[in-house]
Every structure is written in C-alpha cells, then in structure tokens.
Scaffold this active site. Structure first.
Site, PDB file in Angstrom:
ATOM      1  N   LYS A 160       0.837  -1.207   0.000  1.00 36.26           N
ATOM      2  CA  LYS A 160       0.000   0.000   0.000  1.00 36.26           C
ATOM      3  C   LYS A 160       0.874   1.260   0.000  1.00 36.26           C
ATOM      4  O   LYS A 160       0.616   2.204  -0.749  1.00 36.26           O
ATOM      5  CB  LYS A 160      -0.912  -0.016   1.235  1.00 36.26           C
ATOM      6  CG  LYS A 160      -1.889   1.141   1.244  1.00 36.26           C
ATOM      7  CD  LYS A 160      -2.820   1.062   2.445  1.00 36.26           C
ATOM      8  CE  LYS A 160      -3.372   2.431   2.754  1.00 36.26           C
ATOM      9  NZ  LYS A 160      -3.637   2.640   4.158  1.00 36.26           N
TER      10      LYS A 160
ATOM     11  N   ASP B 203      -7.497   1.007   0.653  1.00 37.40           N
ATOM     12  CA  ASP B 203      -7.622   1.272   2.084  1.00 37.40           C
ATOM     13  C   ASP B 203      -9.035   0.888   2.511  1.00 37.40           C
ATOM     14  O   ASP B 203      -9.775   0.274   1.739  1.00 37.40           O
ATOM     15  CB  ASP B 203      -7.292   2.743   2.407  1.00 37.40           C
ATOM     16  CG  ASP B 203      -8.448   3.674   2.053  1.00 37.40           C
ATOM     17  OD1 ASP B 203      -9.345   3.263   1.281  1.00 37.40           O
ATOM     18  OD2 ASP B 203      -8.475   4.806   2.567  1.00 37.40           O
TER      19      ASP B 203
END
Ligand code: SF4
Length: 241
Positions: free
Chosen positions: A134, A152
C-alpha cells in the site's frame, strides 16, 4: 441484503465493465478536489509521511510532519539523532518504536544504495523496511507512475458495495480493481472512492439519497432514476417491504 435481492440489484445496474467509466467520470465531477491529504514537498517527505500514516489519520501525520520536516531534511538526519529522539518526534503517530526502526532502516538503504534519493522502481520501494504494497502504491501514484491501485478501508468498502469485487483480502481486491479500472485512472480512482466514502458513502449510514452514482450501485438503498448531469440520481426513499 438478501442474496436474491442482491442478485436482482446487480442485474438491474448492469455489468461492472459497463459501469466503471461512468462511476469514475461522475465521481471526478463530484469530488474534483479529491487528492492525497498528506502534506509533503519532496519524494522523501512523501515516503516518510506515508510510512507514518499507518494506523493513524492523515491529519495527525500532517500535525507531526509540520515540525518533523523542519528538523529532518535528509536521510542522514534520521540517523544523526539517537533513536529515542526520533521516537519522541514521531510519538503522536502511534506505533512509534516500530516506525522509528523502519524509518532508520529505510534511510540507511537510501544512503547506501540510492545516493540518498527515493527510488522510482516499485520493487525497490517494496524492499525498504516498513514499506508494504500500500505504501509503495501511494508513493508511486503520487510520483506519477502508479503500479497498482491503493486499497484502504474506504476503497475496500466502496468497491464491495459497487459490486467491483467480492473479495475481502486487500491484495485480491487490488487485483480485481487492476483488471477493471483503466490504467490511466489507477492513481485517481482510490482518491475518488476515499472522498466519496468520507463525504457520502459512510460505513454505517451511506447517504444513498445524495449519491451521484446511486443508479450504478447494486447496494443503493433508494429507488433511482437515470442520472442527469448536475441532478441527483435518486428519486424516492426505499419502501419498507
Ligand atoms: S448508492 Fe449508497 S451504497 Fe452505493 S455508493 Fe452511493 S452511498 Fe454508497
């Protein structure tokens, strides 16, 4: 939502491949200001901000980095102070011990292998301590060469509600989104979902009646009429039956 109802709702809104572009286009108009909330002025500040943002809010990170980036300007600066001092300086972002360790490990590699610069290469980013997929995705996207789609909590929730994925695991969700979202939109797509998630599609109380993509969403809780630019897509509250 009952399985048969969900199936009917999916059939009504049509296949995801036909919906993805209008979803992106409408959200881009609705959230024209959608962008990363972290404040940074260089690739190094971007990398540090994203590393510090794990398990805390962007607002909190910005509060800490406002002072941090005055004191720590180069990778060497993170290694020039005792680790306890760095821990104190990032304490408010939480998990400060682990984050300080990751920051120092990362800075050492930047100095040793990349002349103090943040590498462009995605795999090189992934090899830095404390940099997971991420983080590498956010850094790459903000530097103009997205290698994937950031997932997310908002991206996950909205992708599921919109029927773009049935997965729970972020890696599998990202894989689904990379197949669906046009590559040129990989960087902005997460921002659009994040801002839509914050402003409209709340985790507990989605405001479907105010949603510009309600007629494209199989999870919509309202009856919808076809979308007209600038006019809300919804028409009436759901019946209680
Ligand atoms: S219609 Fe409702 S559930 Fe679907 S994206 Fe909009 S707010 Fe979220």
């Amino acid at each position: 939502m009952a399985r048969s109802y969900l199936h009917e709702a999916r059939r009504k809104v049509g296949p995801k491949r036909a919906r993805i572009r209008p979803v992106i286009e409408r959200l881009a108009v609705e959230h024209a200001d959608a962008a990363i909330a972290l404040r940074f002025r260089s690739p190094l500040e971007l990398l540090v901000s994203v590393m510090l943002s794990a398990q805390t809010t962007d607002v909190n990170v910005n509060r800490v980095t406002e002072r941090l980036f005055v004191k720590y300007k180069r990778p060497e600066d993170y290694l020039a102070v005792p680790v306890e001092e760095l821990e104190r300086d990032i304490f408010q972002t939480g998990f400060f011990r682990q984050k300080a360790k990751s920051l120092r490990g990362t800075m050492q590699i930047l100095i040793d292998d990349y002349s103090g610069e943040v590498p462009d290469d995605f795999d090189a980013l992934l090899r830095l301590p404390g940099v997971a997929r991420k983080t590498a995705n956010v850094v790459s996207a903000e530097r103009g060469h997205a290698q994937g789609v950031v997932v997310d909590t908002h991206v996950r929730r909205l992708s599921q509600r919109l029927g773009f994925t049935r997965e729970e695991d972020p890696v599998k969700i990202e894989r689904d989104l990379m197949r669906l979202v046009p590559r040129e939109d990989w960087a902005r797509f997460p921002h659009l979902l994040i801002w839509h998630g914050r402003r409209v599609c709340d985790a507990r109380r989605p405001a479907c009646e105010d949603c510009v993509i309600a007629d494209l969403c199989p999870s919509s809780r309202v009856d919808v009429v076809p979308y007209v630019s600038g006019v809300r897509a919804t028409s009436s509250p759901p019946s209680s039956s």
